[in-house]
Design an enzyme around this catalytic site. Structure first.
Site, PDB file in Angstrom:
ATOM      1  N   THR A  16       0.817  -1.225   0.000  1.00  0.00           N
ATOM      2  CA  THR A  16       0.000   0.000   0.000  1.00  0.00           C
ATOM      3  C   THR A  16       0.845   1.267   0.000  1.00  0.00           C
ATOM      4  OG1 THR A  16      -1.820  -1.094   1.123  1.00  0.00           O
ATOM      5  CG2 THR A  16      -1.691   1.278   1.400  1.00  0.00           C
ATOM      6  N   SER A  61       1.170  -7.595  -1.016  1.00  0.00           N
ATOM      7  CA  SER A  61       1.788  -8.705  -0.268  1.00  0.00           C
ATOM      8  C   SER A  61       0.842  -9.880  -0.078  1.00  0.00           C
ATOM      9  CB  SER A  61       2.358  -8.220   1.063  1.00  0.00           C
ATOM     10  OG  SER A  61       1.344  -8.033   2.011  1.00  0.00           O
ATOM     11  N   THR A  94       1.307  -4.679   4.088  1.00  0.00           N
ATOM     12  CA  THR A  94       1.113  -5.066   5.492  1.00  0.00           C
ATOM     13  C   THR A  94       0.456  -6.436   5.657  1.00  0.00           C
ATOM     14  OG1 THR A  94      -1.046  -3.969   5.658  1.00  0.00           O
ATOM     15  CG2 THR A  94       0.915  -2.661   6.221  1.00  0.00           C
ATOM     16  N   CYS A 264      -4.525 -19.906  20.675  1.00  0.00           N
ATOM     17  CA  CYS A 264      -4.922 -18.779  21.535  1.00  0.00           C
ATOM     18  C   CYS A 264      -3.910 -17.644  21.370  1.00  0.00           C
ATOM     19  CB  CYS A 264      -4.937 -19.194  23.004  1.00  0.00           C
ATOM     20  SG  CYS A 264      -6.188 -20.411  23.360  1.00  0.00           S
TER      21      CYS A 264
HETATM   22  N1  ASP Z   1      -2.950  -5.557   0.550  1.00  0.00           N
HETATM   23  C1  ASP Z   1      -1.893  -4.633   0.897  1.00  0.00           C
HETATM   24  C2  ASP Z   1      -0.582  -5.411   0.898  1.00  0.00           C
HETATM   25  O1  ASP Z   1      -0.417  -6.228   1.749  1.00  0.00           O
HETATM   26  C3  ASP Z   1      -2.144  -4.058   2.235  1.00  0.00           C
HETATM   27  C4  ASP Z   1      -1.087  -3.110   2.756  1.00  0.00           C
HETATM   28  O2  ASP Z   1      -0.009  -2.963   2.234  1.00  0.00           O
HETATM   29  O3  ASP Z   1      -1.400  -2.455   3.769  1.00  0.00           O
HETATM   30  O4  ASP Z   1       0.256  -5.184   0.044  1.00  0.00           O
END
Ligand code: ASP
Length: 327
Positions: A16, A61, A94, A264
């Protein structure tokens, strides 16, 4: 130790942080280096000097595979060996950032330079984005000598690369270190450098009421070299299910590594608490203590990819290699 960084590589993998809008939604975009240089001119205070590399293809990702962990690890090693880099800042989406951070923690176990990962919840340039604060905050943490081994910098916080998970998809503080008990199983012997020799197939099986021998057999038949079982509570499972236990025993005899963690978020494996736990150990499972799924998966992958045999993988899986199991 406060050693300032002289040759930083910024390794851009997508995510992102550098995405642009398309008709299908946000997509990775090239050209981030120029945007970063333009933004840096507006930033206050000293920052390390850096070179920039894009890993192709740039990825959301969500599309990352274990082969991309190997690609990132070898790009980091090349930066050190060929360009004499003394730190790497890896820009990453992320969604699977915690998996890559964990895998790199083990794949780069022998490397002495800091490797810091960051990303963003909103693209650079969009209103209120966390992209520049995360990126320049990460550079400043490197510059201040605060980074050791593989770590993640996100929302102003440095996190351990092999203890972190993505816990939120809707907030800037998306990452946290799991509140798991880490059993002090520090390795007394020096862990081996885990240089990948071959691809490895690790499969995760969360236990749930209804899971049985058929699921274990199907995963083993798919070519799994290791089965990571996400057990209940303190490492329990349906130990009274004879076909299930027999399928596990059979897989173990065939050379499949059977590893256990707790499903958990605040749990850890202690097979001795319940008969439903010791029954799993008797079937051949080894304990991953309080490791996260990301850490256990990345660790099994790195151990198997390094060509270690079944007994060696079991031996090292249970021991702390980089702080994933012990402080
Ligand atoms: N879908 C995006 C990724 O993982 C989400 C992000 O980068 O926050 O590349």
């Amino acid at each position: 130790m406060n050693q300032s960084i002289e040759r930083l590589l910024v390794l851009y993998t997508g995510g992102t942080i550098g995405m642009q809008q398309s008709a299908a939604g946000l997509m990775p975009a090239s050209g981030f280096e120029a945007r970063l240089r333009a933004q840096q001119a507006l930033e206050a205070g000293p920052l390390p000097s850096w070179t920039f590399r894009e890993l192709q293809p740039l990825l959301d990702s969500a599309n990352m595979q274990p082969t991309h962990w190997l690609q990132m690890a070898s790009a980091v090693r090349d930066a050190v060996a060929q360009d004499d880099c003394d730190a790497v800042l890896l820009l990453h989406g992320t969604d699977t950032l915690a998996y890559s951070a964990a895998a790199l923690s083990f794949l780069l176990l022998d490397l002495e330079i800091p490797v810091l990962l960051t990303g963003a919840m909103l693209p650079a340039g969009s209103p209120g984005s966390d992209a520049w604060p995360n990126l320049f905050g990460a550079m400043r943490a490197l510059q201040a000598g605060q980074v050791h081994g593989v770590q993640l910098f996100f929302n102003g916080v440095l996190l351990h690369g092999a203890r972190v998970s993505k816990l939120r998809s809707d907030a800037f503080d998306a990452f946290a270190e799991a509140p798991r008990k880490r059993l002090a199983a520090a390795a007394s012997e020096r862990p081996p450098a885990l240089l990948p020799q071959r691809p490895a197939q690790v499969v995760v099986l969360p236990l749930y009421p209804g899971v049985g021998a058929a699921q274990v057999r199907a995963l083993v038949a798919s070519g799994a070299q290791a089965l990571l079982l996400e057990c209940y509570g303190s490492g329990t499972g349906p130990a009274d299910d004879v076909p299930f236990i027999e399928a596990l025993r059979h897989a173990h005899r065939q050379g499949v590594v059977l590893a256990a963690i707790s499903q958990c978020p605040g749990g850890h494996v202690d097979f001795d608490v319940y008969a439903t736990g010791s029954g799993l150990r008797d079937a051949g499972l080894v304990s991953g203590g309080g490791m996260t799924r990301e850490a256990a998966l990345g660790k099994l992958f790195a151990l198997l990819a390094a060509g270690l045999d079944h007994a060696e993988v079991e031996h090292w899986f249970c021991r702390d290699l980089c702080g994933e199991m012990a402080d």
